[in-house]
Design an enzyme around this catalytic site. Structure first.
Site, mmCIF file in Angstrom:
data_model
loop_
_atom_site.group_PDB
_atom_site.id
_atom_site.type_symbol
_atom_site.label_atom_id
_atom_site.label_comp_id
_atom_site.label_asym_id
_atom_site.label_seq_id
_atom_site.Cartn_x
_atom_site.Cartn_y
_atom_site.Cartn_z
ATOM 1 N N HIS A 223 53.059 -21.642 31.299
ATOM 2 C CA HIS A 223 53.319 -23.042 30.940
ATOM 3 C C HIS A 223 52.903 -23.991 32.047
ATOM 4 O O HIS A 223 52.655 -25.167 31.793
ATOM 5 C CB HIS A 223 54.785 -23.250 30.532
ATOM 6 C CG HIS A 223 55.789 -23.135 31.638
ATOM 7 N ND1 HIS A 223 56.440 -21.962 31.951
ATOM 8 C CD2 HIS A 223 56.279 -24.059 32.501
ATOM 9 C CE1 HIS A 223 57.290 -22.166 32.936
ATOM 10 N NE2 HIS A 223 57.209 -23.437 33.295
ATOM 11 N N ASP A 245 54.316 -15.895 28.957
ATOM 12 C CA ASP A 245 54.381 -17.019 29.892
ATOM 13 C C ASP A 245 53.760 -16.611 31.217
ATOM 14 O O ASP A 245 54.419 -16.550 32.247
ATOM 15 C CB ASP A 245 55.814 -17.500 30.084
ATOM 16 C CG ASP A 245 55.867 -18.903 30.713
ATOM 17 O OD1 ASP A 245 54.775 -19.477 30.979
ATOM 18 O OD2 ASP A 245 56.975 -19.417 30.942
ATOM 19 N N SER A 325 59.370 -22.931 38.571
ATOM 20 C CA SER A 325 58.512 -22.232 37.616
ATOM 21 C C SER A 325 57.347 -21.545 38.310
ATOM 22 O O SER A 325 56.715 -22.115 39.197
ATOM 23 C CB SER A 325 57.945 -23.212 36.591
ATOM 24 O OG SER A 325 58.878 -23.520 35.608
ATOM 25 N N SER A 340 60.038 -18.226 34.282
ATOM 26 C CA SER A 340 59.632 -18.897 33.049
ATOM 27 C C SER A 340 60.499 -20.120 32.761
ATOM 28 O O SER A 340 59.988 -21.221 32.608
ATOM 29 C CB SER A 340 59.709 -17.923 31.869
ATOM 30 O OG SER A 340 59.443 -18.565 30.637
#
Length: 364
Positions: A223, A245, A325, A340
């Site tokens: 992401h 992800d 992240s 994630s």
């Protein structure tokens, strides 16, 4: 922030925030060590165990030592039993527990040095229940994962979830194969504007430094790489999100150490990738929350973010905060996952082995 401090964070980590209370005394830190753990990671992990469980420092060190052998035993025994084993976990003493369906399998587990636990539901029955729930239209701010300690699929519903009637009805119809948990807040990916690796006004944490054909790459959260085409360390080279992800960033800085920054000038070497196990004590390092410790609570979790669903994630009981992240989840020198997202009191990680295999890269 300069390039070198950024990349010293190579396996920079996940983001979670289990409170750490107390410190490992210098005497005990030098008297006993845990193989694969740097002094600072061991100190943080031991302090967390002492605070959470009331163990003495020496008992906490012994638990971490036991854990590595127990994980190997658990994976070996469950693989040998095939469908006769229904997953497994580490108990409070870090000893391996294998769920089985019959006494003959239980005897085989005991002979192999693990504790056998007879359970009601087979792996196929639980997989069928999880698949039935995941086949319904995804509902944001919910997750579906396996809990080997209770031999159930767990449907977690956050307060922010809307339109859950069909999901809850299906869960009820599946009987005691499914347990419903309600939690406060929401579930979302953990991007934030700020520093660390930056691009397009977005901040993430550096993940695992890797290489392929003599070229350095950073394995990060998908992401993150989907949202940003060019970072201050190099361009995004791939993204798999949602569904997975993970993503890839080319590292053009000339610095790509295979170690996690511990935010005090020292690092933890990451020498291999492994599979997370429920009950396993873990550490993480992120640009927001820095180094913290916790444990794995579930595996094979599907999380329904507002941006889309991601499956086969690792869940821990440590909190992820924005900006973490992409960083890594690890146990000593073993890398386990990529940050994630987060829920209330939970954090979610993409297994790193899948990402390494997808991009054909190796850990530095």
């Amino acid at each position: 922030m300069s390039t070198r401090p950024l990349l010293a964070r190579s396996a920079t980590a996940v983001a979670t925030a289990v409170a750490v209370v107390g410190l490992l005394s210098p005497a005990s830190a030098t008297a006993t060590t845990v193989e694969g753990y740097s002094a600072d990671v061991q100190r943080d992990a031991v302090a967390s165990l002492v605070a959470e469980s009331g163990l003495s420092e020496s008992a906490a060190v012994q638990l971490l030592r036991t854990q590595a052998t127990s994980v190997e035993t658990l994976h070996r025994v469950t693989a040998g039993l095939g469908t006769r084993a229904v997953d497994g976990y580490l108990d409070a003493a870090a000893k391996p527990v294998v769920n089985v369906l019959d006494q003959a399998a239980a005897d085989q587990v005991s002979a192999a040095g693990a504790h056998a636990r007879l359970v009601k539901h087979s792996g196929a029955a639980l997989a069928s229940a999880q698949s039935a729930l995941q086949a319904l239209p995804a509902v944001a701010h919910t997750s579906i994962g396996l809990d080997p300690k209770t031999n159930q699929v767990v449907l977690t519903v956050a307060d922010a979830a809307r339109g859950t009637d069909a999901l809850l009805t299906a869960a009820s119809a599946l009987g005691d194969r499914v347990r419903v948990e309600r939690v406060a807040g929401e579930m979302h990916t953990a991007i934030y504007n700020g520093e660390a690796i930056t691009g397009g006004g977005t901040r993430c944490s550096v993940g695992f430094n890797t290489n392929r054909g003599g070229v350095n790459y950073i394995v990060d959260a998908g992401h993150c790489t989907r949202a940003v085409s060019t970072w201050n360390v190099g361009p995004s080279q791939g993204s798999s999100f949602p569904g997975n992800d993970y993503g890839l960033i080319r590292n053009n800085t000339g610095s790509a150490p295979g170690a996690v920054t511990l935010w005090n000038g020292s690092t933890q070497r990451i020498s291999s990738a492994g599979t997370a196990t429920v009950g396993q004590r873990i550490s993480k390092s992120g640009s927001t929350t820095h180094l913290t410790s916790g444990s794995v609570t579930r595996t094979n979790v599907t999380v329904n973010y507002a941006e889309g669903s991601v499956s086969q994630l690792i869940q821990t009981n440590a909190l992820v905060n924005p900006g973490d992240s992409g960083g890594c989840l690890f146990a000593g020198s073993v890398g386990l996952g990529i940050t994630s997202g987060k829920g209330t009191g939970t954090s979610f990680f993409q297994p790193v082995g899948e990402a390494l295999g997808a991009y054909g890269v190796s850990l530095n």
